[in-house]
Design a protein around this motif. Structure first.
Motif, PDB file in Angstrom:
ATOM      1  N   GLY A 171       0.901  -1.460  -0.389  1.00  0.00           N
ATOM      2  CA  GLY A 171      -0.048   0.024  -0.191  1.00  0.00           C
ATOM      3  C   GLY A 171       0.808   1.571  -0.145  1.00  0.00           C
ATOM      4  N   TYR A 172       1.693   1.365   0.735  1.00  0.00           N
ATOM      5  CA  TYR A 172       3.215   2.150   1.274  1.00  0.00           C
ATOM      6  C   TYR A 172       3.699   2.547  -0.517  1.00  0.00           C
ATOM      7  N   LEU A 173       4.225   1.389  -1.065  1.00  0.00           N
ATOM      8  CA  LEU A 173       4.759   1.580  -2.564  1.00  0.00           C
ATOM      9  C   LEU A 173       3.916   1.991  -3.600  1.00  0.00           C
ATOM     10  N   SER A 174       2.573   1.763  -3.282  1.00  0.00           N
ATOM     11  CA  SER A 174       1.152   1.805  -4.375  1.00  0.00           C
ATOM     12  C   SER A 174       1.626   3.796  -4.435  1.00  0.00           C
ATOM     13  N   GLY A 175       1.039   4.090  -3.546  1.00  0.00           N
ATOM     14  CA  GLY A 175       0.653   5.881  -2.925  1.00  0.00           C
ATOM     15  C   GLY A 175       2.582   6.612  -3.348  1.00  0.00           C
ATOM     16  N   LEU A 176       3.313   6.121  -3.340  1.00  0.00           N
ATOM     17  CA  LEU A 176       4.392   6.380  -3.770  1.00  0.00           C
ATOM     18  C   LEU A 176       4.740   6.421  -4.696  1.00  0.00           C
ATOM     19  N   LEU A 177       4.394   5.451  -5.358  1.00  0.00           N
ATOM     20  CA  LEU A 177       5.086   5.380  -7.082  1.00  0.00           C
ATOM     21  C   LEU A 177       3.908   5.504  -7.991  1.00  0.00           C
ATOM     22  N   GLY A 178       2.173   5.650  -7.585  1.00  0.00           N
ATOM     23  CA  GLY A 178       1.475   5.708  -8.347  1.00  0.00           C
ATOM     24  C   GLY A 178       1.237   3.912  -9.610  1.00  0.00           C
ATOM     25  N   LYS A 179       1.408   3.086  -8.050  1.00  0.00           N
ATOM     26  CA  LYS A 179       0.591   2.463  -9.127  1.00  0.00           C
ATOM     27  C   LYS A 179      -0.375   1.312  -8.320  1.00  0.00           C
TER      28      LYS A 179
END
Length: 259
Positions: free
Chosen positions: A21-29
């Motif tokens: 979830g964190y990577l999703s918000g950070l990297l637009g994925k």
């Protein structure tokens, strides 16, 4: 649900949701490309369920991050509109073909493509001066339609939201500033996750218990990831994005080859 909470791996699934979830918000994925192998390796989830169960969580987590990007007014309505118009039907078609095609070769080819994009972006980011890149003022409608259709097909085939491919395309071809590219890609990730989730649910590939557990931690962590991206200096965010593409591509190749 009670049976699931009696298992020892539900904490693992919650942890995967937190990180992805964190990577999703950070990297637009959407995060499916990371959560699918993680669910199989660390939680012992059935491959079919690991492939598609993250999609519903991708919808909720990307919507959470979208709330952050919307405050910054980073959305390009033309890009999002065309991406959704051609990407959604392509995603449905790809999802139904996934029932008949073996995805290992396609997964490796996609991972190699992502790694090559990450490498070229990293080189260009390291060479350029630390200034904001101006977006291409000429809107490439035909190119956007082709990209949305191709990314939609891959998203359906691989049961992911296509965020990495969209954001890379926006940066590389449309010359968008990275924060705008991430904002637009995360909206399209949310939109493309919906038909993908419906199609894979129809095919019986989704375990809703797993989807719920992933969503519990992915929603708040995705919001936090987007807040981090918005506050991060552009040159640093560009390098983080490029390096992450390389790592994700390598991760997917190793997982696909040795699983």
């Amino acid at each position: 649900m009670i049976a699931l909470f009696q298992q020892t791996n539900y904490w693992v699934i919650l942890s995967i949701g937190l990180i992805v979830g964190y990577l999703s918000g950070l990297l637009g994925k959407g995060g499916s490309a990371v959560s699918t192998p993680a669910l199989q390796i660390f939680a012992g989830v059935n491959p079919f369920f690991a492939l598609a169960s993250p999609l519903p969580a991708s919808i909720t987590s990307t919507i959470s991050a979208t709330a952050v990007y919307s405050k910054e007014k980073l959305f390009d309505k033309r890009v999002i509109g065309l991406g959704a118009l051609f990407g959604v039907p392509a995603t449905v078609v790809g999802a139904f073909f996934s029932h008949y095609l073996k995805g290992e070769t396609l997964m490796i080819c996609t991972a190699l493509f992502i790694m090559s994009i990450g490498t070229t972006l990293l080189i260009s980011f390291l060479k350029k001066k630390n200034v904001e890149v101006e977006a291409d003022q000429h809107f490439h409608k035909g190119l956007m339609i082709l990209a949305a259709t191709g990314i939609g097909l891959l998203s359906g085939l691989l049961a992911n939201a296509g965020g990495v491919l969209f954001s890379s395309f926006f940066i590389k071809r449309l010359r968008m500033p990275i924060k705008q590219a991430l904002a637009c890609s995360i909206v399209l990730s949310a939109i493309l996750s919906i038909p993908g989730a419906i199609a894979h649910w129809y095919l019986g590939h989704i375990d809703w218990n797993i989807a719920l557990l992933l969503s519990v931690t992915a929603i708040p962590s995705s919001y936090l990831g987007a807040k981090t991206a918005v506050k991060m200096k552009t040159p640093l965010l560009e390098k983080v994005f490029a390096c992450t593409l390389i790592v994700f591509g390598l991760y997917d190749i190793i997982y696909t080859v040795f699983s």
